[in-house]
Design an enzyme around this catalytic site. Structure first.
Site, short mmCIF file in Angstrom:
data_model
loop_
_atom_site.label_atom_id
_atom_site.label_comp_id
_atom_site.label_asym_id
_atom_site.label_seq_id
_atom_site.Cartn_x
_atom_site.Cartn_y
_atom_site.Cartn_z
CD GLU A 10 -7.26 -113.40 -52.35
OE1 GLU A 10 -6.73 -113.60 -53.44
OE2 GLU A 10 -8.46 -113.08 -52.24
CD GLU A 54 -13.05 -106.24 -48.44
OE1 GLU A 54 -14.11 -105.68 -48.10
OE2 GLU A 54 -11.94 -105.89 -48.00
CD GLU A 107 -3.92 -99.10 -42.89
OE1 GLU A 107 -4.70 -100.04 -43.15
OE2 GLU A 107 -4.09 -97.96 -43.35
CE LYS A 134 -15.71 -102.07 -47.17
NZ LYS A 134 -14.28 -102.23 -46.82
CB SER A 179 -1.66 -101.43 -45.52
OG SER A 179 -2.09 -102.19 -44.40
CD GLU A 229 1.19 -103.11 -43.21
OE1 GLU A 229 -0.02 -103.05 -42.94
OE2 GLU A 229 1.64 -103.48 -44.32
CB CYS A 289 -17.19 -95.10 -46.79
SG CYS A 289 -15.63 -95.97 -46.82
CB CYS A 314 -9.84 -99.90 -45.24
SG CYS A 314 -9.16 -98.27 -45.31
#
Lengths: 561, 370, 132
Positions: free
Chosen positions: A354, A349, A267, A346, A307, A270, A490, A287
């Protein structure tokens, strides 16, 4: 300070303080079910009634006045509280309350009323959360929370005895704008909204001799898991946690902190690339899966700002089933990756289309902190007396930069540590205290080489919305925006031990920063395993291979009218 | 009737030439209190709203949903102009530029007449913007804070007080919420035509000539009901659904204090006469059903308690109720009255508490059937 | 000043209920979550968030109407129509109404939004014809 009398005791109170607040502050317990100060929820359950100067009032909504006489317990109050509780009890199917929920301490006595149990459909549609309206007491904390997150997926509907809390038109929650952040599960007193449990599926994998079952643990759960075993908030239980997971039968216990180091490394590159090549700025972090789903619903037009890096545990999973599989000579089809996460999103996710490489899901199952504790308890493990042990190698080595991912501002600090190095400043700073803290929106400007890097850090989706509106209106002159859907990051995740007390969140964050301080390696790019993975497998940051395994794409979920 | 007087905006004209503080004093001396049932001194509300800061709003509560009550409908049918005039006077006193008439959905046939009255006002004065909003249907929408939520596009649940509407009301702006009849009294007070003892009684049930009657407080029940011509032998008088039920006594002197002493409430001067040919149990059960249907559902006692009362009433009707049920009925009634969040919830078992007191035979007969 | 109630009434009047797509665009217009709009709309007794039956017959059961024979009227409707209260068999929904504020004209029956006052048992048949 003005004074009032509660149960014969003179107490001082602050102007505007309610009876309940003052009582609790003075260690006088008044039973209550709906009250939640942070969310402003009060006055609904009527369990907290007391007598104030001879009148029955709800203690959560009545402000104390000078000289007021409060009685918190007498025959009449007990009678009313009993009827109140029994009415609620006669409606909810207590056998469906699955865990040690807040309400259970209230449900012991025999009820006055015939059972008239609710029988509404249980909504299992989401991979992240389950809604069981049959044990809902309509306190409305979840609605307040969902609105605070500016998601508004659920609300009260209909009225009177038919009142329910549902998505519009009783849609399945998975077909709504729900971000799956799971903050609602933290405040529900009965478990009417809770995480979708994946324990059984994980147990099945563990019992399958043919499977190589890896568990990776998120940065933040080592700072919170202890609370579920009676340890004070902020206790780091890394070593005991690793031992417990081994006892549960996982073949390998690895650390998502390594995934976080990979994310930071990729990242930061990036970001540097975007800054130097007229890329889309500001760039936001990626994230947090609840943030991503929120963005896909409400700001899909701004997806180019996000990102493309996968989140740490997904990066980890991708590496586990490719690089690690090859290293250990295990067929990736035999590898099961389980993530122990502070997060319900999560779970959502993990099943995204993807996030599949070479035909394998990067992550197979996600367990929340609460589920991990449940598994440990079920197995009869005495957590607190466990020996400490270390993560397995090689995917158990990580840096302090990975450790602090669990707190708001942590990702930014980690990225900065590496960004400075990418920019060529050999002796970069380690601690960036200016990006730490608990304020919902924080700004900082960091000078790197000849550039002023402007940063914004937000946590809580309401704050994310504020900033994204600015981005949409081209009023956000930042280079980098860190977004965490949950208040505190988190450490306050929807899968954490149930609490949304800001002081507990602070203690959890403190534990992570302490861990970072103790580690020898504190920068992602100095993690030898990260370097090895690139040398032996990914080649270099942002390479084609790195893109394949470590980056992802987003979809547009905006309503099409 | 004084309410039918055509004041022709003369009250407003006079008010506009007067200082608001003088007007408040005038209203104070008149003794006017809220005619929506709560009897809060009108001058005090006006004065509190006046002293609040910022943009202000006047709301005219025309969500008249109390069973047996139709005097606001009557006023809006006969004399919408006086209501609009009252709204304009109240707006002048508290310095509001926006006013809203919140009309009961079931009264939407009154819309045209009210709009005409507003137009008339706009032609002659027009300094206040008067909106007419039709409610979507719900007894709770008559509660002053529930109206505010409804107008804001939220669920019409009552709000916790404080803050009171006069401090933080519609969109957090200081808001004066007054009932139709209260506002209609303002022009009369200013013109010196107000008789403080006259009240509008909604009389219905077993009478030949149901309707709105004007009478002085202190009249006996018998004298008043005689005007409506009772049918058969009156047995009970219901003071709406929320005001309780009393034994019909022609000598009962109708004053608020008197009724309150008996455990009832003369909130909106509603009198429903039930004669001895009616099945009181059915009447009672349907009152209980009314409160189930109309509970907003926010707080436990009103939402969960009232359906249990219906259940027990049904058991009594079936003859399957036990003495435990009857005692539970009383416990529930007290619990709901004492612990509900809003005034409507608290009043939702007044009928039951008074029925148990004055008509024990209705409940005990059923018990012995068992 | 913007009032969601006005929009809801417009939709209700146009369609006879509140169709989903209309509430979706209302949510968009007011910048509110759909769940919130649904929450508000489903509260009120004069709005319908479901596709309603073809005809509604409502009988007021307030004390004044009951004292004037409302329950007999209600049962007569039940018998004549062969439906029970609040069930959704067929084209007609028969329901109990709460006080309609017309107690001086009791008993009151409402059919598809039209009020019938001082209804007598002998009017029932004619009233049912309104639904055929």
């Amino acid at each position: 300070m003005p004074k009032a009398i509660i149960d014969g005791r003179e107490i001082e109170f602050e102007e505007g303080e309610t009876i309940l607040e003052a009582a609790l502050r003075n260690g006088i317990n008044i039973p209550h079910l709906c009250f939640n100060k942070r969310l402003g929820v009060k006055g609904r359950c009527r369990q907290c009634i007391v007598e104030a100067d001879g009148r029955i009032v709800a203690s959560c909504t009545t402000r104390l006045r000078e000289g007021m006489h409060i009685i918190t317990d007498n025959e009449k109050i007990r009678e009313y509280r009993k009827i109140n509780l029994d009415l609620l009890k006669s409606r909810i199917n207590t056998s469906q309350i699955l865990e040690d929920e807040e309400i259970l301490e209230y449900l012991e006595e025999e009820g006055l009323f015939e059972e008239k149990l609710l029988s509404l459909p249980i909504d299992n549609s989401s991979p992240a959360i389950v809604r069981n309206p049959n044990i809902c007491i309509l306190c409305g904390r979840c609605v307040a929370m969902c609105n605070e997150q500016t998601v508004g997926a659920i609300n009260y509907a209909y009225r009177s005895i038919n009142t329910v809390i549902i998505p519009a038109f009783m849609d399945e929650i998975n077909n709504t704008v729900c971000s799956t952040c799971g903050q609602c599960t933290l405040v529900c007193p009965t478990g009417a909204i809770r995480e979708k449990e994946d324990i059984d599926r994980v147990m099945e994998a563990l019992n399958d001799k043919d499977k190589h079952v890896i568990i990776q643990t998120a940065p933040s759960i080592r700072a919170s898991l202890g609370e579920l075993f009676g340890l004070p908030p902020g206790t780091l239980v890394t070593g005991k946690m690793v031992t417990a997971l081994r006892l549960l039968g996982f073949d390998m216990v690895f650390d998502t902190d390594l995934g976080a180091d990979l994310t930071t490394f990729e990242e930061a590159h990036e970001l540097w690339h975007r800054i130097n090549n007229n890329g889309v700025l500001p760039m936001t972090t990626s994230c947090c899966p609840a943030w991503i789903k929120f963005m896909e619903h409400f700001y899909p037009d701004l997806a180019p700002h996000v990102s493309t890096c996968k989140s740490p545990h997904e990066m980890f999973g991708a590496i586990a089933k490719s690089y690690y599989a090859r290293l250990r000579g295990i067929d990736p089809s035999r590898i099961v990756v389980v993530s122990a996460m502070p997060c319900t999103a999560k779970k959502f996710e993990a099943q995204r289309q993807e996030l599949i490489n070479d035909g394998y899901r990067n992550v197979d199952y996600v367990l929340t902190t609460r589920e991990i504790a449940r598994m440990i308890k079920k197995k009869g493990i005495d957590f607190n007396s466990l020996e400490e042990s270390e993560f397995d190698k090689p995917l158990g080595i990580s840096s302090g930069a990975g450790a602090i991912y669990g707190a708001t501002g942590g990702v930014t600090e980690s990225v900065l540590r590496t960004l400075v190095w990418i920019a060529g400043e050999e002796l970069g700073k380690i601690e960036y205290r200016e990006v730490r803290g608990m304020e919902g929106v924080r700004e900082a400007e960091i000078r790197i080489k000849d550039k002023n890097i402007k940063i914004c850090i937000v946590h809580g989706l309401g704050n994310a919305r504020k900033i994204m509106e600015k981005v949409r209106n081209k009023q956000a002159e930042y280079h980098f925006i860190e977004v965490m859907a949950c208040p505190g990051g988190c450490i306050g995740g929807g899968g954490q031990p149930k609490s949304n007390d800001i002081n507990i969140l602070r203690k959890r964050a403190m534990a992570l920063y302490t861990q970072d301080k103790k580690l020898k390696i504190r920068k992602a790019h100095e993690n030898p395993i990260v370097r090895r993975i690139y040398d032996e497998f990914l080649e270099k940051p942002l390479s084609e291979k790195a893109h394949k395994y470590l980056h992802t794409s987003y979809i547009d979920r905006a309503p099409k009218i | 009737m004084q309410i039918e007087r055509h004041t022709g905006f003369n009250g407003l004209r006079k008010a506009l030439s007067m200082n608001p503080d003088e007007l408040i004093e005038l209203i104070r001396n008149s003794g006017l209190t809220g005619r929506g049932g709560a009897h809060f001194p009108t001058w005090k509300k006006l004065s509190l709203a006046r002293s609040s800061q910022g943009e202000k709003i006047v709301v005219c509560d025309a969500e008249e949903s109390e069973p047996g009550t139709f005097k606001d409908r009557f006023i809006l049918e006969k004399n919408p102009l006086i209501v609009v005039e009252g709204i304009a006077i109240a707006s002048h006193i508290i310095e509001a530029r926006q006013a809203i008439i919140y009309l009961r959905g079931e009264y939407s046939f009154l819309e045209e007449g009210i709009r005409k009255a507003i137009e008339e006002y706009n032609k002659l004065f027009g300094d206040i913007n008067i909106h007419l909003i039709i409610s979507g249907g719900g007894y709770i929408c008559g509660e002053e804070t529930a109206i505010l939520n409804s107008l804001e596009g939220k669920r019409p649940n009552p709000r916790n007080k404080p803050p009171f509407p006069v401090e933080k009301g519609y969109m957090d702006k200081p808001t004066l919420v007054n009932n139709v009849e209260t506002l209609a009294m303002l022009p009369l007070i200013i013109l010196g035509d107000y008789d403080p003892d006259l009240r509008l009684f909604s009389i219905s049930g077993n009478v030949e000539k149901p309707g709105v009657y004007e009478a002085r407080l202190g009249i006996t029940l018998g004298e008043l009901i005689a005007r409506a011509k009772p049918i058969g032998n009156p047995r009970a008088v219901l003071l709406g659904a929320s005001g309780g039920v009393l034994r019909y006594d022609p000598n009962l002197v109708l004053t608020m204090d008197n009724i309150e002493r008996l455990g009832g409430m003369l909130g909106m001067n509603t009198l429903i006469i039930i004669n001895d040919e009616q099945d009181l149990l059915q009447v009672f059960k349907h009152i209980a059903e009314f409160f189930v249907h109309e509970s907003c559902g926010l707080c436990t006692p009103c939402r969960e308690g009232n359906p249990r009362i219906v259940d027990i009433m049904e058991k009594i009707i079936d003859g399957t109720a036990t003495s435990r049920d009857i005692s539970l009925l009383e416990r529930l009634a007290k619990y709901i009255a004492d612990t509900s969040m809003c005034g409507l919830g608290k009043a939702s078992t007044k009928w039951l508490l008074t029925a148990l007191k004055y008509f024990p035979e209705v409940f005990s007969n059923a018990k012995s059937n068992n | 000043m913007k009032f969601i109630l006005e929009d809801l009434w417009q939709i209700e009047k146009r369609f006879g209920y509140l169709p989903r797509r209309e509430l979706e665009s209302l949510a968009e217009k007011h910048g509110k979550p759909l769940a919130e709009i649904f929450s508000v709309a489903s509260f009120y007794s004069l709005f319908s968030v479901d596709n309603p039956p073809k005809h509604f017959i409502g009988v007021c059961t307030c004390p004044s109407c009951i004292a004037n024979g409302a329950l007999e009227i209600l049962h007569a409707f039940e018998e004549e129509l062969g439906v029970s209260i609040n069930s959704d068999e067929g084209d007609i929904r028969l329901l109990k109404l709460q006080c309609q504020g017309r107690c001086d004209k009791a008993p009151v029956v409402v059919i598809d939004g039209v009020y019938y006052e001082k209804v007598r048992l002998e009017n029932i048949e004619k009233l049912i014809e309104k639904c055929r």
